[in-house]
Write a protein that holds these residues in place. Structure first.
Motif, PDB file in Angstrom:
ATOM      1  N   GLY A 233      45.013  48.051  24.733  1.00 29.89           N
ATOM      2  CA  GLY A 233      44.813  48.149  26.172  1.00 29.89           C
ATOM      3  C   GLY A 233      44.589  49.573  26.632  1.00 29.89           C
ATOM      4  N   TYR A 234      45.336  50.512  26.068  1.00 27.90           N
ATOM      5  CA  TYR A 234      45.173  51.914  26.433  1.00 27.90           C
ATOM      6  C   TYR A 234      43.798  52.413  26.013  1.00 27.90           C
ATOM      7  CZ  TYR A 234      46.213  56.911  26.849  1.00 27.90           C
ATOM      8  OH  TYR A 234      46.194  58.246  27.199  1.00 27.90           O
ATOM      9  N   LEU A 235      43.380  52.023  24.810  1.00 26.73           N
ATOM     10  CA  LEU A 235      42.067  52.439  24.319  1.00 26.73           C
ATOM     11  C   LEU A 235      40.960  51.880  25.211  1.00 26.73           C
ATOM     12  CD1 LEU A 235      41.441  54.173  21.780  1.00 26.73           C
ATOM     13  CD2 LEU A 235      40.692  52.073  20.684  1.00 26.73           C
ATOM     14  N   TRP A 236      41.109  50.624  25.610  1.00 26.24           N
ATOM     15  CA  TRP A 236      40.109  50.017  26.495  1.00 26.24           C
ATOM     16  C   TRP A 236      40.081  50.733  27.842  1.00 26.24           C
ATOM     17  CZ3 TRP A 236      35.833  47.645  27.071  1.00 26.24           C
ATOM     18  CH2 TRP A 236      35.505  47.004  28.256  1.00 26.24           C
ATOM     19  N   SER A 237      41.241  51.036  28.375  1.00 28.86           N
ATOM     20  CA  SER A 237      41.321  51.687  29.671  1.00 28.86           C
ATOM     21  C   SER A 237      40.693  53.076  29.651  1.00 28.86           C
ATOM     22  CB  SER A 237      42.790  51.798  30.106  1.00 28.86           C
ATOM     23  OG  SER A 237      42.914  52.469  31.334  1.00 28.86           O
ATOM     24  N   ARG A 238      40.832  53.772  28.537  1.00 31.63           N
ATOM     25  CA  ARG A 238      40.339  55.144  28.445  1.00 31.63           C
ATOM     26  C   ARG A 238      38.847  55.226  28.123  1.00 31.63           C
ATOM     27  NH1 ARG A 238      43.310  60.161  28.650  1.00 31.63           N
ATOM     28  NH2 ARG A 238      43.130  60.644  26.443  1.00 31.63           N
ATOM     29  N   HIS A 239      38.348  54.306  27.281  1.00 36.75           N
ATOM     30  CA  HIS A 239      37.014  54.503  26.722  1.00 36.75           C
ATOM     31  C   HIS A 239      36.004  53.393  27.037  1.00 36.75           C
ATOM     32  CE1 HIS A 239      38.217  58.046  24.439  1.00 36.75           C
ATOM     33  NE2 HIS A 239      39.326  57.401  24.141  1.00 36.75           N
ATOM     34  N   ARG A 240      36.459  52.210  27.369  1.00 36.00           N
ATOM     35  CA  ARG A 240      35.550  51.123  27.731  1.00 36.00           C
ATOM     36  C   ARG A 240      34.462  50.869  26.674  1.00 36.00           C
ATOM     37  NH1 ARG A 240      39.123  49.917  31.111  1.00 36.00           N
ATOM     38  NH2 ARG A 240      38.748  49.867  33.357  1.00 36.00           N
ATOM     39  N   ASN A 241      34.863  50.812  25.412  1.00 30.63           N
ATOM     40  CA  ASN A 241      33.926  50.443  24.348  1.00 30.63           C
ATOM     41  C   ASN A 241      34.371  49.107  23.763  1.00 30.63           C
ATOM     42  OD1 ASN A 241      32.571  50.096  21.810  1.00 30.63           O
ATOM     43  ND2 ASN A 241      32.057  52.262  21.839  1.00 30.63           N
ATOM     44  N   PRO A 242      33.732  47.994  24.161  1.00 28.60           N
ATOM     45  CA  PRO A 242      34.197  46.671  23.719  1.00 28.60           C
ATOM     46  C   PRO A 242      34.004  46.436  22.228  1.00 28.60           C
ATOM     47  CG  PRO A 242      32.110  46.481  24.877  1.00 28.60           C
ATOM     48  CD  PRO A 242      32.543  47.907  25.030  1.00 28.60           C
ATOM     49  N   TRP A 243      32.970  47.036  21.644  1.00 25.01           N
ATOM     50  CA  TRP A 243      32.659  46.752  20.248  1.00 25.01           C
ATOM     51  C   TRP A 243      33.724  47.305  19.311  1.00 25.01           C
ATOM     52  CZ3 TRP A 243      29.398  43.218  21.052  1.00 25.01           C
ATOM     53  CH2 TRP A 243      28.484  43.315  22.101  1.00 25.01           C
ATOM     54  N   LEU A 244      34.259  48.471  19.622  1.00 28.70           N
ATOM     55  CA  LEU A 244      35.304  49.048  18.775  1.00 28.70           C
ATOM     56  C   LEU A 244      36.595  48.236  18.857  1.00 28.70           C
ATOM     57  CD1 LEU A 244      34.788  52.887  19.339  1.00 28.70           C
ATOM     58  CD2 LEU A 244      34.307  51.554  17.277  1.00 28.70           C
ATOM     59  N   LEU A 245      36.913  47.732  20.052  1.00 27.17           N
ATOM     60  CA  LEU A 245      38.123  46.911  20.183  1.00 27.17           C
ATOM     61  C   LEU A 245      37.987  45.611  19.404  1.00 27.17           C
ATOM     62  CD1 LEU A 245      39.119  48.885  22.367  1.00 27.17           C
ATOM     63  CD2 LEU A 245      39.927  46.892  23.632  1.00 27.17           C
ATOM     64  N   ILE A 246      36.824  44.991  19.474  1.00 25.64           N
ATOM     65  CA  ILE A 246      36.598  43.749  18.732  1.00 25.64           C
ATOM     66  C   ILE A 246      36.704  44.013  17.237  1.00 25.64           C
ATOM     67  CG2 ILE A 246      34.836  42.052  18.114  1.00 25.64           C
ATOM     68  CD1 ILE A 246      33.929  42.144  21.058  1.00 25.64           C
ATOM     69  N   ALA A 247      36.143  45.138  16.772  1.00 23.08           N
ATOM     70  CA  ALA A 247      36.219  45.479  15.349  1.00 23.08           C
ATOM     71  C   ALA A 247      37.656  45.708  14.920  1.00 23.08           C
ATOM     72  CB  ALA A 247      35.376  46.720  15.071  1.00 23.08           C
ATOM     73  N   ALA A 248      38.443  46.420  15.737  1.00 24.39           N
ATOM     74  CA  ALA A 248      39.849  46.673  15.401  1.00 24.39           C
ATOM     75  C   ALA A 248      40.644  45.375  15.354  1.00 24.39           C
ATOM     76  CB  ALA A 248      40.461  47.637  16.415  1.00 24.39           C
ATOM     77  N   HIS A 249      40.393  44.495  16.308  1.00 25.84           N
ATOM     78  CA  HIS A 249      41.083  43.199  16.337  1.00 25.84           C
ATOM     79  C   HIS A 249      40.702  42.369  15.115  1.00 25.84           C
ATOM     80  CE1 HIS A 249      42.712  39.866  19.182  1.00 25.84           C
ATOM     81  NE2 HIS A 249      42.888  39.507  17.924  1.00 25.84           N
TER      82      HIS A 249
END
Length: 263
Positions: A233-249
């Motif tokens: 959530g913090y990473l999403w809030s700071r950077h707004r890059n959906p592809w990196l979050l999906i990859a990490a998940h």
């Protein structure tokens, strides 16, 4: 925000008092780890993310939205997340009900009732938003690998891995982070949004990571999945890059030890 922090604190007290400080970390294996070990990857990722500021500040996509509609959509999404967690618990973690509830409550309901779009975040301008969040994710992944004792479960097939990636990594990030957290942020601020989203995301996991009763299982899920949700959530809030979050998940659902067991 205070309530969210208090819930994390109460979860820790529940585990200490119950003596269940060693918890299952995945639904795919019966292995358990001390709960503090599960905090290390997310803690490392959070520290790195905090030390590396975004190249440009993340914009508030809903700054000009009509407040009444934004509030309505936000709390309808919260209600869907709560209904999914409750429904999955009532279904006792049944796989078929998992798919039905997730498809209806986390996908169909938002698309039909709320002002959301399936690809609204796929159209985000992520130029300049790759390297810095990728460093934090790399730190998180390396710490996860370092803490990984190996894989003892039955290795899944490739089709299963791809299906899990779409159903869990892609759909969950779209619902919890892209749709829900972003609207909560716009309405109530960064950390209240991150805390509430992480708790809602953790809530349904207690149906599949537990076995020690609802209270202990919920506390374990909060201190395992919820803490990871704080990082995402913090990473999403700071950077707004959906592809990196999906990859990490996706990495969390299919760690290297699992992939190696498939080979």
């Amino acid at each position: 925000m205070v309530a969210g922090i208090a819930i994390y604190g109460m979860a820790l007290i529940v585990l200490i008092v119950s003596g269940e400080t060693t918890v299952r970390f995945s639904a795919d294996t019966g292995e358990a780890r001390p709960v503090w070990m599960l905090w290390i990857p997310a803690g490392v990722g959070l520290v790195i993310a905090a030390l590396i500021p975004p190249r440009t500040a993340a914009s508030d996509r809903f700054a000009d939205a009509e407040p009444r509609i934004l509030t309505r959509d936000t709390w309808l999404l919260v209600a869907a997340a709560v209904a999914f967690a409750v429904g999955f618990h009532l279904a006792r973690g049944d796989d078929l009900w998992f798919l039905i509830l997730k498809g209806v409550l986390l996908l169909a309901f938002p698309l039909l009732v709320c002002h959301v779009g399936w690809a609204e975040w796929a159209r985000l301008d992520v130029r300049g938003r790759w390297l810095r969040p990728a460093i934090a994710i790399a730190a998180f992944l390396l710490a996860s690998i370092a803490m990984d004792p190996g894989w003892s479960g039955n290795p899944p097939d490739v089709v299963t891995v791809l299906a899990v990636f779409l159903i869990n990594a892609v759909l969950e990030e779209i619902f919890y982070r892209f749709w829900l957290q972003t609207r909560l942020e716009s309405r109530y601020g960064r950390w209240p949004a991150i805390l509430l989203t992480s708790l809602l995301w953790a809530a349904w996991h207690s149906a599949i990571h537990g076995g020690n009763g609802l209270l202990v299982d919920s506390a374990a899920a909060i201190l395992n999945i919820g803490v990871t949700g704080l990082f995402l959530g913090y990473l999403w809030s700071r950077h707004r890059n959906p592809w990196l979050l999906i990859a990490a998940h996706g990495f969390m659902n299919a760690p290297p030890a699992m992939l190696a067991a498939m080979a």
